[in-house]
Write an enzyme that holds these catalytic residues in place. Structure first.
Site, short mmCIF file in Angstrom:
data_model
loop_
_atom_site.label_atom_id
_atom_site.label_comp_id
_atom_site.label_asym_id
_atom_site.label_seq_id
_atom_site.Cartn_x
_atom_site.Cartn_y
_atom_site.Cartn_z
N TYR A 1 -1.96 -0.54 10.92
CA TYR A 1 -2.08 -1.20 9.61
C TYR A 1 -0.86 -0.92 8.75
CZ TYR A 1 -3.34 -1.59 4.64
OH TYR A 1 -3.32 -1.88 3.30
N THR B 1 0.82 -1.21 0.00
CA THR B 1 0.00 0.00 0.00
C THR B 1 0.86 1.27 0.00
OG1 THR B 1 -1.45 1.30 1.47
CG2 THR B 1 -0.12 -0.36 2.52
N ASP B 2 0.29 2.36 -0.47
CA ASP B 2 0.99 3.65 -0.41
C ASP B 2 1.07 4.18 1.04
OD1 ASP B 2 -1.71 4.32 -0.08
OD2 ASP B 2 -1.72 5.90 -1.61
N GLU B 3 0.26 3.58 1.93
CA GLU B 3 0.19 4.11 3.31
C GLU B 3 1.51 3.92 4.06
OE1 GLU B 3 -3.51 3.44 5.31
OE2 GLU B 3 -4.59 3.20 3.42
N LYS C 1 2.15 -3.41 7.35
CA LYS C 1 2.44 -3.59 5.91
C LYS C 1 3.89 -3.21 5.62
CE LYS C 1 0.10 -4.64 2.94
NZ LYS C 1 -0.23 -5.98 2.37
P1 NAD Z 1 -9.54 -7.35 2.08
O1 NAD Z 1 -9.53 -7.08 3.55
O2 NAD Z 1 -10.77 -7.07 1.30
O3 NAD Z 1 -9.18 -8.89 1.81
C1 NAD Z 1 -8.16 -9.55 2.49
C2 NAD Z 1 -8.34 -11.06 2.26
O4 NAD Z 1 -7.28 -11.74 2.94
C3 NAD Z 1 -9.65 -11.61 2.85
O5 NAD Z 1 -10.25 -12.48 1.90
C4 NAD Z 1 -9.20 -12.38 4.08
O6 NAD Z 1 -10.04 -13.49 4.38
C5 NAD Z 1 -7.81 -12.83 3.66
N1 NAD Z 1 -6.93 -13.09 4.81
C6 NAD Z 1 -6.75 -12.31 5.92
N2 NAD Z 1 -5.86 -12.88 6.73
C7 NAD Z 1 -5.43 -14.02 6.13
C8 NAD Z 1 -4.49 -15.03 6.46
N3 NAD Z 1 -3.81 -14.98 7.61
N4 NAD Z 1 -4.30 -16.06 5.60
C9 NAD Z 1 -5.00 -16.12 4.44
N5 NAD Z 1 -5.91 -15.20 4.08
C10 NAD Z 1 -6.12 -14.17 4.90
O7 NAD Z 1 -8.30 -6.56 1.51
P2 NAD Z 1 -8.10 -5.88 0.08
O8 NAD Z 1 -8.63 -4.52 0.13
O9 NAD Z 1 -8.56 -6.80 -0.97
O10 NAD Z 1 -6.52 -5.77 0.05
C11 NAD Z 1 -5.71 -6.83 -0.50
C12 NAD Z 1 -4.25 -6.45 -0.37
O11 NAD Z 1 -4.01 -5.23 -1.07
C13 NAD Z 1 -3.81 -6.18 1.08
O12 NAD Z 1 -2.51 -6.68 1.24
C14 NAD Z 1 -3.82 -4.67 1.21
O13 NAD Z 1 -2.86 -4.24 2.15
C15 NAD Z 1 -3.42 -4.27 -0.21
N6 NAD Z 1 -3.92 -2.95 -0.65
C16 NAD Z 1 -5.25 -2.64 -0.54
C17 NAD Z 1 -5.70 -1.40 -1.01
C18 NAD Z 1 -7.17 -1.02 -0.95
O14 NAD Z 1 -7.49 0.14 -1.26
N7 NAD Z 1 -8.07 -1.91 -0.59
C19 NAD Z 1 -4.80 -0.49 -1.58
C20 NAD Z 1 -3.45 -0.85 -1.67
C21 NAD Z 1 -3.03 -2.10 -1.22
P1 TYD Z 2 -10.82 4.02 4.05
O1 TYD Z 2 -11.75 3.59 2.97
O2 TYD Z 2 -10.97 3.40 5.41
O3 TYD Z 2 -9.34 3.82 3.49
P2 TYD Z 2 -7.91 4.33 4.11
O4 TYD Z 2 -8.08 4.75 5.51
O5 TYD Z 2 -7.08 3.07 3.97
O6 TYD Z 2 -7.45 5.44 3.22
O7 TYD Z 2 -10.95 5.58 4.21
C1 TYD Z 2 -10.70 6.46 3.14
C2 TYD Z 2 -10.77 7.86 3.69
O8 TYD Z 2 -12.12 8.13 4.11
C3 TYD Z 2 -9.90 8.05 4.92
O9 TYD Z 2 -9.33 9.38 4.88
C4 TYD Z 2 -10.87 7.95 6.08
C5 TYD Z 2 -12.17 8.48 5.49
N1 TYD Z 2 -13.41 7.88 6.06
C6 TYD Z 2 -14.44 8.72 6.50
O10 TYD Z 2 -14.33 9.96 6.43
N2 TYD Z 2 -15.57 8.14 6.99
C7 TYD Z 2 -15.73 6.79 7.10
O11 TYD Z 2 -16.79 6.33 7.60
C8 TYD Z 2 -14.68 5.95 6.62
C9 TYD Z 2 -14.81 4.45 6.69
C10 TYD Z 2 -13.54 6.54 6.10
#
Ligand code: NAD
Ligand code: TYD
Length: 361
Positions: free
Chosen positions: A161, A135-137, A165
């Site tokens: 989080y 992630t960019d975070e 990561k």
């Molecule tokens: P998500 O929470 O929707 O899905 C995570 C999945 O991993 C779930 O299906 C969960 O059951 C599985 N999981 C959790 N712990 C596990 C374990 N110990 N063993 C096997 N499976 C396990 O997450 P997402 O949004 O799909 O993100 C996927 C990846 O991409 C993550 O690594 C996250 O850090 C990264 N990422 C997400 C975003 C975003 O905006 N969602 C952006 C950048 C990077």
């Molecule tokens: P989120 O979808 O949780 O992603 P991340 O924290 O990983 O960026 O949140 C996106 C942005 O929206 C973040 O700045 C937090 C804000 N946010 C709200 O303002 N209200 C909400 O109820 C949630 C879930 C997020």
């Protein structure tokens, strides 16, 4: 190319989009290892349930005997690690699962993969890839005028989080540097699109709007995120897997920075057009400003020049086209939302938002 890969976390948001696209494009067999936490949902994978190219395995990335067995039975040419605990707010409420899965789990996964990779012949070793999705975070928070994150920006994670990561990214780097494991790492901005669990901003706002609940904005809503349509992220992962240079990191983003309040207003406008409120008022009337997230990062922005110049990847969707597809998907898949928002989801919403002075359950 017709090869077997292992995808971890393939029942989650990005993972299921990745698995579905991989199979749809006929790229080979996917062994999908997922623990099915609250965020994992087999309904996302219903369309490939009976597809011989999809092998679902219920398990933990930290289970070395299971992972070693999967590796020796399926002999994958790549492992794509998407499994993680992924929600910042949940990491603030309870960081332990984040440490267990994102740090310890990734370590165990790397150990299993290293053992498997070590005994491949030299041609197979050269062709093998371990792609870690991050992630960019991990780069921390930017000021308004700061340049976007590049691959050489120092790590400065601020939430449990992002710290977990960051730790996993460092382990992946070390396994390449020390053991020569052919790793690749991607650091992507906020994704949105189909199968997004409705505790994250965009699907939460769509769901709450349509069910007459308030649309909670943390603080003043001026925090900025870069948003990328999930299928574009999946395309970037495929591209990096295919032609990325071993040991490298690629930042992935949508060139689309938006303050949260703007994202929410856009969603309200879309919903006003597509599914107007019975009373004729705008969904924007449901916007409520609530107590801010502790340690809330002000701004994330990605410089995705490297992946564009070196690998030729660019997002296909603009925010306008991506959000249109997303809102349509949620409107057409209300059963999916209803199923996923029963059970554990209600407990989360009750606990988290009552602390912010909102009753959303
Ligand atoms: P998500 O929470 O929707 O899905 C995570 C999945 O991993 C779930 O299906 C969960 O059951 C599985 N999981 C959790 N712990 C596990 C374990 N110990 N063993 C096997 N499976 C396990 O997450 P997402 O949004 O799909 O993100 C996927 C990846 O991409 C993550 O690594 C996250 O850090 C990264 N990422 C997400 C975003 C975003 O905006 N969602 C952006 C950048 C990077
Ligand atoms: P989120 O979808 O949780 O992603 P991340 O924290 O990983 O960026 O949140 C996106 C942005 O929206 C973040 O700045 C937090 C804000 N946010 C709200 O303002 N209200 C909400 O109820 C949630 C879930 C997020």
């Amino acid at each position: 190319m017709n090869k077997t890969i292992i995808v971890t976390g393939g029942a989650g948001f990005i993972g299921s989009n990745f698995v579905l696209a991989w199979i749809k494009q006929g790229l080979g067999t996917v062994v999908n290892l997922d623990k099915l936490t609250y965020a994992g949902n087999l309904e996302n994978l219903a369309s490939v349930q009976h597809d011989s190219h999809h092998v679902f395995v219920h398990g933990d990335i930290g289970d070395q005997s299971l992972v070693s067995k999967l590796l020796s039975v399926h002999k994958p040419c790549a492992v794509v690690n998407l499994a993680a605990e992924s929600h910042v707010d949940r990491s603030i409420h309870g960081p332990e699962d984040f440490i267990q899965t994102n740090m310890v789990g990734t370590f165990h996964l790397l150990e299993s993969v290293r053992a498997y990779w070590s005994q491949l012949d030299s041609k197979e070793q050269k062709a093998f890839r371990f792609l870690h999705v991050s992630t960019d975070e991990v780069y921390g928070s930017l000021g308004k005028e700061d340049a976007p994150f590049t691959e050489t920006t120092s790590y400065a994670p601020n939430s449990p989080y992002s710290a977990s990561k960051a730790a996993s990214d460092h382990l992946v780097r070390a396994y390449h540097h020390t053991y020569g494991l052919p790793t690749l790492t991607t650091n992507c901005s906020n994704n949105y699109g189909p199968y997004h669990f409705p505790e994250k901003l965009i699907p939460l706002v769509i769901h709450n709007a349509l069910t007459g609940k308030s649309l909670p904005i943390y603080g003043n809503g001026q925090q900025i995120r870069d948003w990328l349509y999930v299928e574009d992220h999946c395309a970037a992962i495929r591209r990096v897997l295919e032609v990325g240079k071993v040991g490298e990191v690629y930042n992935v983003g949508g060139w689309n920075e938006q303050p949260n309040i703007e994202v929410v207003r856009t969603l309200c406008r879309k919903l006003d057009q597509k599914s107007p409120r019975a009373d004729g008022k705008s969904y924007a009337d449901q916007i409520t400003f609530v107590k801010d997230r502790p340690g809330h990062d002000q701004r994330y922005a990605i410089d995705a020049t490297k992946i564009a110049n070196e690998l030729g990847w660019k997002p296909a969707e603009t925010f306008e086209t991506g959000i249109e597809k997303t809102v349509n998907w949620y409107l057409e898949n209300q059963d999916w939302v209803t199923n996923i928002t029963s059970g554990e989801y209600r407990n989360w919403v009750q606990t988290h938002y009552s602390e912010r002075g909102e009753e959303l359950a």
